[in-house]
Design an enzyme around this catalytic site. Sequence first.
Site, PDB file in Angstrom:
ATOM      1  N   HIS A   1       0.810  -1.233   0.000  1.00  0.00           N
ATOM      2  CA  HIS A   1       0.000   0.000   0.000  1.00  0.00           C
ATOM      3  C   HIS A   1       0.842   1.281   0.000  1.00  0.00           C
ATOM      4  CE1 HIS A   1       0.339   0.038   4.384  1.00  0.00           C
ATOM      5  NE2 HIS A   1      -0.477  -0.965   4.548  1.00  0.00           N
TER       6      HIS A   1
ATOM      7  N   HIS B   1      -4.406  -8.701  15.263  1.00  0.00           N
ATOM      8  CA  HIS B   1      -4.588  -7.527  14.405  1.00  0.00           C
ATOM      9  C   HIS B   1      -5.420  -7.968  13.195  1.00  0.00           C
ATOM     10  CE1 HIS B   1      -3.783  -4.005  12.092  1.00  0.00           C
ATOM     11  NE2 HIS B   1      -2.632  -4.343  11.553  1.00  0.00           N
TER      12      HIS B   1
ATOM     13  N   GLU C   1      -5.952  -6.476  10.237  1.00  0.00           N
ATOM     14  CA  GLU C   1      -5.619  -6.062   8.872  1.00  0.00           C
ATOM     15  C   GLU C   1      -5.415  -7.322   8.013  1.00  0.00           C
ATOM     16  OE1 GLU C   1      -2.525  -3.062   8.558  1.00  0.00           O
ATOM     17  OE2 GLU C   1      -3.107  -2.631   6.486  1.00  0.00           O
TER      18      GLU C   1
ATOM     19  N   ASP D   1      -3.467  -8.492   5.853  1.00  0.00           N
ATOM     20  CA  ASP D   1      -2.202  -9.211   5.652  1.00  0.00           C
ATOM     21  C   ASP D   1      -1.963 -10.240   6.754  1.00  0.00           C
ATOM     22  OD1 ASP D   1      -1.907  -6.857   7.202  1.00  0.00           O
ATOM     23  OD2 ASP D   1       0.260  -6.850   6.929  1.00  0.00           O
TER      24      ASP D   1
ATOM     25  N   HIS E   1      -1.094  -0.344  15.105  1.00  0.00           N
ATOM     26  CA  HIS E   1      -1.436   0.900  14.460  1.00  0.00           C
ATOM     27  C   HIS E   1      -2.911   0.954  14.025  1.00  0.00           C
ATOM     28  CE1 HIS E   1      -1.107  -0.486  10.039  1.00  0.00           C
ATOM     29  NE2 HIS E   1      -1.095  -1.563  10.768  1.00  0.00           N
TER      30      HIS E   1
ATOM     31  N   ASP F   1       2.304  -5.960  14.288  1.00  0.00           N
ATOM     32  CA  ASP F   1       3.090  -5.102  13.391  1.00  0.00           C
ATOM     33  C   ASP F   1       4.248  -4.370  14.087  1.00  0.00           C
ATOM     34  OD1 ASP F   1       1.826  -5.608  10.984  1.00  0.00           O
ATOM     35  OD2 ASP F   1       0.359  -4.017  11.243  1.00  0.00           O
TER      36      ASP F   1
ATOM     37  N   TYR G   1      10.592   0.604   8.314  1.00  0.00           N
ATOM     38  CA  TYR G   1       9.244   0.128   8.656  1.00  0.00           C
ATOM     39  C   TYR G   1       8.560   1.094   9.621  1.00  0.00           C
ATOM     40  CZ  TYR G   1       5.638  -3.140  10.185  1.00  0.00           C
ATOM     41  OH  TYR G   1       4.446  -3.739  10.475  1.00  0.00           O
TER      42      TYR G   1
ATOM     43  N   HIS H   1       5.931  -9.233  10.938  1.00  0.00           N
ATOM     44  CA  HIS H   1       6.692  -9.114   9.687  1.00  0.00           C
ATOM     45  C   HIS H   1       8.182  -9.179  10.006  1.00  0.00           C
ATOM     46  CE1 HIS H   1       3.228  -7.757   7.301  1.00  0.00           C
ATOM     47  NE2 HIS H   1       2.961  -6.870   8.229  1.00  0.00           N
TER      48      HIS H   1
HETATM   49 FE1  FEO Z   1      -1.159  -3.605   9.973  1.00  0.00          FE
HETATM   50 FE2  FEO Z   1       0.952  -5.971   8.835  1.00  0.00          FE
HETATM   51  O1  FEO Z   1      -0.701  -5.138   9.055  1.00  0.00           O
END
Ligand code: FEO
Length: 399
Positions: free
Chosen positions: A23, A77, A79, A81, A144, A163, A191, A222
Amino acid sequence: MNTSLRNGINWVGYIDWTINDFHGYQTENGTTYNAYLIRDEKTALIDTVKSPYGNHLLRNISALTALEDIDYVVCNHAEPDHSGALPKVMAAMPNATLVCDKKCKTVLSKYYDISDWKIQIVETGNTISLGKRTLQFIETPMLHWPESMFTYVPEEKLLFSMDAFGQHYASSQRFDDEVPRETILQEAKIYYANIIMPYGKQTAKAVEQLSSFDIDMVAPSHGLIWRNYLQELLQSYKDWAIFRAKPKVLIIYETMWNSTSEMARSIFEGASIPGVDVKLIQISSSNLTRIATEILDAATVAFGSSTLNAGMLPTVATVLTYLKGLRPVGKAGFAFGSYGWGRGGPEAIDEYMKAMKWEILLGPLKAQYRPTPEIRDECFKAGKLLATKAKDLAELRNG
Ligand code: FEO
């Protein structure tokens, strides 16, 4: 590949070598979607992966245990991903209860049909015993997303930090000390700058909270797992959260017919004084991700653009829009650039800098068509001002 964090705790995620745009974040070194399996009297999966890689996740888990044996799937989380594979995972694990906080359940219900899932809502301080080990939950709102959460395993001094503390970094290695130290700390900085930067207050609070926990391993969602450079990373997070500035000057610009670039070079020459790191960044030779990373610890910034159609060049507007969203605070600087018959480029930048609440050191520096020797001299002096201000700000923040 060594996937073992502790006895009975394994990484079961997916390494994404091909992604180069996350993104808008240019992930030049790919990324990973980390998921972790804890096998105890009860078995827990911590987070999942992006939707297309759900089968890889299930294969990795199946190599260690039967899918029917999974008791808990923790979603730190929502999101996609990390939650994208949840529908596949929940369908494949008939005995699993999804564990998440209240806000996470709401977000998941917007993305997926969760009507058949067994769900256990947790909040900060709640625990789930797996046998020898305990899952302890710590909500970290807006780090976040509103529903973000950490999961801590006290018996292992291990934190699953979703994250936070991550890096977009694909590697066959799984731990920080298996790659060069500078590489992994720089990836963590990139990051932070591009994902976490707007949430400095929440970051500072979370890092402060963590000081009361006994932690010697942090496993983010990640990149690599921190075990050797953890203290250095935590100190960096503290510094980044308050935008601790270095004596560092950035001159960021784009140019049409070289007038703005000549101004940039004169500013650079003026700013190049001992003890100050000065970087000249032409936007077309860089990218948003790198520029945001440089901004994080810069003290002062000069932004330049030629004037096009009574405004700034579109590439400069893109950078400023991206930066404004990341909310870097406490910077000082000024706008500069060239114009012909109509004004607008430097003035438009000046408005952006004011909107970001940066200290404006001087009115936009402007050159009509070409910078004259007098304008070049003004730019040189403005560069010197940028550099001395950078030194002052760095001393102030470090003092
Ligand atoms: Fe906030 Fe890696 O997703």
